[in-house]
Design a protein around this motif. Structure first.
Motif, PDB file in Angstrom:
ATOM      1  N   SER A 102      -1.964  10.711  10.629  1.00  0.00           N
ATOM      2  CA  SER A 102      -0.786  10.030  10.079  1.00  0.00           C
ATOM      3  C   SER A 102      -0.569   8.666  10.725  1.00  0.00           C
ATOM      4  CB  SER A 102       0.464  10.898  10.217  1.00  0.00           C
ATOM      5  OG  SER A 102       0.877  10.978  11.559  1.00  0.00           O
ATOM      6  N   VAL A 103      -1.004   8.512  11.953  1.00  0.00           N
ATOM      7  CA  VAL A 103      -0.893   7.214  12.618  1.00  0.00           C
ATOM      8  C   VAL A 103      -2.009   6.284  12.143  1.00  0.00           C
ATOM      9  CG1 VAL A 103      -1.055   6.049  14.856  1.00  0.00           C
ATOM     10  CG2 VAL A 103       0.267   8.139  14.644  1.00  0.00           C
ATOM     11  N   GLN A 104      -3.202   6.834  11.981  1.00  0.00           N
ATOM     12  CA  GLN A 104      -4.338   6.018  11.564  1.00  0.00           C
ATOM     13  C   GLN A 104      -4.230   5.591  10.106  1.00  0.00           C
ATOM     14  OE1 GLN A 104      -7.534   8.672  12.706  1.00  0.00           O
ATOM     15  NE2 GLN A 104      -7.973   7.424  14.508  1.00  0.00           N
ATOM     16  N   ARG A 105      -3.695   6.450   9.263  1.00  0.00           N
ATOM     17  CA  ARG A 105      -3.576   6.155   7.840  1.00  0.00           C
ATOM     18  C   ARG A 105      -2.155   6.474   7.379  1.00  0.00           C
ATOM     19  NH1 ARG A 105      -8.190   8.502   8.881  1.00  0.00           N
ATOM     20  NH2 ARG A 105      -7.537  10.598   8.375  1.00  0.00           N
ATOM     21  N   PRO A 106      -1.209   5.634   7.764  1.00  0.00           N
ATOM     22  CA  PRO A 106       0.173   5.942   7.391  1.00  0.00           C
ATOM     23  C   PRO A 106       0.355   5.893   5.869  1.00  0.00           C
ATOM     24  CG  PRO A 106       0.024   3.744   8.329  1.00  0.00           C
ATOM     25  CD  PRO A 106      -1.326   4.380   8.472  1.00  0.00           C
ATOM     26  N   VAL A 107       1.181   6.794   5.385  1.00  0.00           N
ATOM     27  CA  VAL A 107       1.492   6.850   3.966  1.00  0.00           C
ATOM     28  C   VAL A 107       2.843   6.182   3.782  1.00  0.00           C
ATOM     29  CG1 VAL A 107       1.956   8.375   2.019  1.00  0.00           C
ATOM     30  CG2 VAL A 107       0.212   8.980   3.714  1.00  0.00           C
ATOM     31  N   THR A 108       2.854   5.178   2.929  1.00  0.00           N
ATOM     32  CA  THR A 108       4.128   4.509   2.662  1.00  0.00           C
ATOM     33  C   THR A 108       4.895   5.313   1.618  1.00  0.00           C
ATOM     34  OG1 THR A 108       3.097   3.128   0.980  1.00  0.00           O
ATOM     35  CG2 THR A 108       3.250   2.212   3.195  1.00  0.00           C
ATOM     36  N   GLU A 109       6.179   5.226   1.695  1.00  0.00           N
ATOM     37  CA  GLU A 109       7.021   5.974   0.771  1.00  0.00           C
ATOM     38  C   GLU A 109       6.824   5.500  -0.659  1.00  0.00           C
ATOM     39  OE1 GLU A 109      10.390   7.691   1.498  1.00  0.00           O
ATOM     40  OE2 GLU A 109       9.872   8.140   3.558  1.00  0.00           O
ATOM     41  N   HIS A 110       6.590   4.225  -0.821  1.00  0.00           N
ATOM     42  CA  HIS A 110       6.367   3.698  -2.165  1.00  0.00           C
ATOM     43  C   HIS A 110       5.298   2.614  -2.096  1.00  0.00           C
ATOM     44  CE1 HIS A 110       9.090   0.761  -0.425  1.00  0.00           C
ATOM     45  NE2 HIS A 110       8.722  -0.075  -1.359  1.00  0.00           N
ATOM     46  N   GLN A 111       4.510   2.580  -3.112  1.00  0.00           N
ATOM     47  CA  GLN A 111       3.482   1.557  -3.203  1.00  0.00           C
ATOM     48  C   GLN A 111       4.081   0.368  -3.954  1.00  0.00           C
ATOM     49  OE1 GLN A 111      -0.234   1.981  -2.867  1.00  0.00           O
ATOM     50  NE2 GLN A 111       0.098   3.712  -1.535  1.00  0.00           N
ATOM     51  N   ILE A 112       3.723  -0.821  -3.518  1.00  0.00           N
ATOM     52  CA  ILE A 112       4.188  -1.985  -4.260  1.00  0.00           C
ATOM     53  C   ILE A 112       3.084  -2.410  -5.222  1.00  0.00           C
ATOM     54  CG2 ILE A 112       5.740  -2.716  -2.416  1.00  0.00           C
ATOM     55  CD1 ILE A 112       3.742  -4.962  -1.760  1.00  0.00           C
ATOM     56  N   THR A 113       3.489  -3.053  -6.262  1.00  0.00           N
ATOM     57  CA  THR A 113       2.528  -3.523  -7.256  1.00  0.00           C
ATOM     58  C   THR A 113       1.910  -4.839  -6.762  1.00  0.00           C
ATOM     59  OG1 THR A 113       4.147  -4.874  -8.442  1.00  0.00           O
ATOM     60  CG2 THR A 113       3.936  -2.535  -9.109  1.00  0.00           C
ATOM     61  N   PRO A 114       0.776  -5.218  -7.324  1.00  0.00           N
ATOM     62  CA  PRO A 114       0.206  -6.521  -6.962  1.00  0.00           C
ATOM     63  C   PRO A 114       1.175  -7.672  -7.262  1.00  0.00           C
ATOM     64  CG  PRO A 114      -1.445  -5.181  -8.055  1.00  0.00           C
ATOM     65  CD  PRO A 114      -0.141  -4.445  -8.161  1.00  0.00           C
ATOM     66  N   GLU A 115       1.938  -7.537  -8.325  1.00  0.00           N
ATOM     67  CA  GLU A 115       2.914  -8.581  -8.659  1.00  0.00           C
ATOM     68  C   GLU A 115       3.996  -8.679  -7.580  1.00  0.00           C
ATOM     69  OE1 GLU A 115       1.845  -6.216 -10.727  1.00  0.00           O
ATOM     70  OE2 GLU A 115       0.929  -7.311 -12.395  1.00  0.00           O
ATOM     71  N   GLN A 116       4.438  -7.518  -7.082  1.00  0.00           N
ATOM     72  CA  GLN A 116       5.439  -7.522  -6.013  1.00  0.00           C
ATOM     73  C   GLN A 116       4.848  -8.113  -4.735  1.00  0.00           C
ATOM     74  OE1 GLN A 116       6.206  -3.310  -6.285  1.00  0.00           O
ATOM     75  NE2 GLN A 116       8.283  -3.645  -7.108  1.00  0.00           N
ATOM     76  N   ALA A 117       3.586  -7.813  -4.461  1.00  0.00           N
ATOM     77  CA  ALA A 117       2.926  -8.382  -3.285  1.00  0.00           C
ATOM     78  C   ALA A 117       2.838  -9.896  -3.418  1.00  0.00           C
ATOM     79  CB  ALA A 117       1.532  -7.778  -3.111  1.00  0.00           C
ATOM     80  N   ALA A 118       2.509 -10.371  -4.596  1.00  0.00           N
ATOM     81  CA  ALA A 118       2.445 -11.816  -4.821  1.00  0.00           C
ATOM     82  C   ALA A 118       3.813 -12.449  -4.582  1.00  0.00           C
ATOM     83  CB  ALA A 118       1.950 -12.114  -6.237  1.00  0.00           C
ATOM     84  N   ASP A 119       4.867 -11.779  -5.065  1.00  0.00           N
ATOM     85  CA  ASP A 119       6.223 -12.274  -4.820  1.00  0.00           C
ATOM     86  C   ASP A 119       6.516 -12.342  -3.329  1.00  0.00           C
ATOM     87  OD1 ASP A 119       6.692 -12.440  -7.547  1.00  0.00           O
ATOM     88  OD2 ASP A 119       7.764 -10.512  -7.652  1.00  0.00           O
ATOM     89  N   GLU A 120       6.179 -11.255  -2.610  1.00  0.00           N
ATOM     90  CA  GLU A 120       6.423 -11.201  -1.163  1.00  0.00           C
ATOM     91  C   GLU A 120       5.658 -12.287  -0.418  1.00  0.00           C
ATOM     92  OE1 GLU A 120       8.426  -9.163   0.815  1.00  0.00           O
ATOM     93  OE2 GLU A 120       9.322  -8.558  -1.086  1.00  0.00           O
ATOM     94  N   LEU A 121       4.466 -12.601  -0.893  1.00  0.00           N
ATOM     95  CA  LEU A 121       3.639 -13.624  -0.245  1.00  0.00           C
ATOM     96  C   LEU A 121       3.975 -15.029  -0.708  1.00  0.00           C
ATOM     97  CD1 LEU A 121       0.248 -11.717  -0.354  1.00  0.00           C
ATOM     98  CD2 LEU A 121       1.603 -12.233   1.680  1.00  0.00           C
ATOM     99  N   GLY A 122       4.862 -15.152  -1.682  1.00  0.00           N
ATOM    100  CA  GLY A 122       5.265 -16.472  -2.162  1.00  0.00           C
ATOM    101  C   GLY A 122       4.220 -17.153  -3.038  1.00  0.00           C
ATOM    102  N   ILE A 123       3.408 -16.379  -3.713  1.00  0.00           N
ATOM    103  CA  ILE A 123       2.398 -16.956  -4.615  1.00  0.00           C
ATOM    104  C   ILE A 123       3.071 -17.177  -5.961  1.00  0.00           C
ATOM    105  CG2 ILE A 123       0.150 -16.603  -5.717  1.00  0.00           C
ATOM    106  CD1 ILE A 123      -0.517 -14.699  -3.348  1.00  0.00           C
TER     107      ILE A 123
END
Length: 153
Positions: A102-123
């Motif tokens: 669980s430490v090596q491969r933590p599971v996030t409660e929710h996955q973000i979409t590539p579009e959300q990642a782009a938003d977070e990165l300011g692309i």
């Protein structure tokens, strides 16, 4: 340090919930590294203590299966016996294999979409955003084989 504060959770069979198992495992590792542990005066314990930087009394306690909880000692031990530190933590019963995973491969409660990642990165540029989203989707679908992973590293 005694193991009085050791967790009471039960560890899977391939961990070392039994202190004697840890001592037996460590004895096997040291013998595989050509330390002679055949008798109390064989010199293997002292030689390993000298080589590892651990005290002779600590080496004796470890071989008896007295489970250490000091992670600095376990890190030193892992380096000296050439075993990955996480494996030593599991063998010593500090972590269960499930806790380590669980430490090596933590599971996030929710996955973000590539579009959300782009938003977070300011692309914001439409062309760059399209490339990012397409590349992210492509990478998330593929698992590199061993050769490709080596090239990536």
């Amino acid at each position: 340090m005694k193991n009085s504060k050791r967790r009471t959770t039960s560890a899977p069979a391939h961990a070392s919930p039994n202190p004697a198992d840890f001592g037996t495992w460590l004895t096997g590792r040291l013998e595989a590294l050509d330390y002679n542990l055949s008798g109390p005066r064989s010199g293997g314990r002292t030689a390993f203590a000298d080589d590892s930087g651990l005290s002779p009394s600590t080496v004796t306690r470890l071989l008896r299966g007295e489970m250490p909880t000091d992670t600095r000692l376990l890190r030193t031990l892992a380096e000296a016996i050439r075993v990955p530190y996480p494996e030593v933590l599991v063998r010593a019963g500090v972590l269960t294999p499930d806790e380590l995973a669980s430490v090596q491969r933590p599971v996030t409660e929710h996955q973000i979409t590539p579009e959300q990642a782009a938003d977070e990165l300011g692309i914001t540029d439409p062309a760059e955003r399209k490339v990012f989203v397409n590349m992210t989707r492509t990478l998330s679908r593929t698992t590199p084989n061993e050769g490709e992973q080596q090239l990536a590293d």
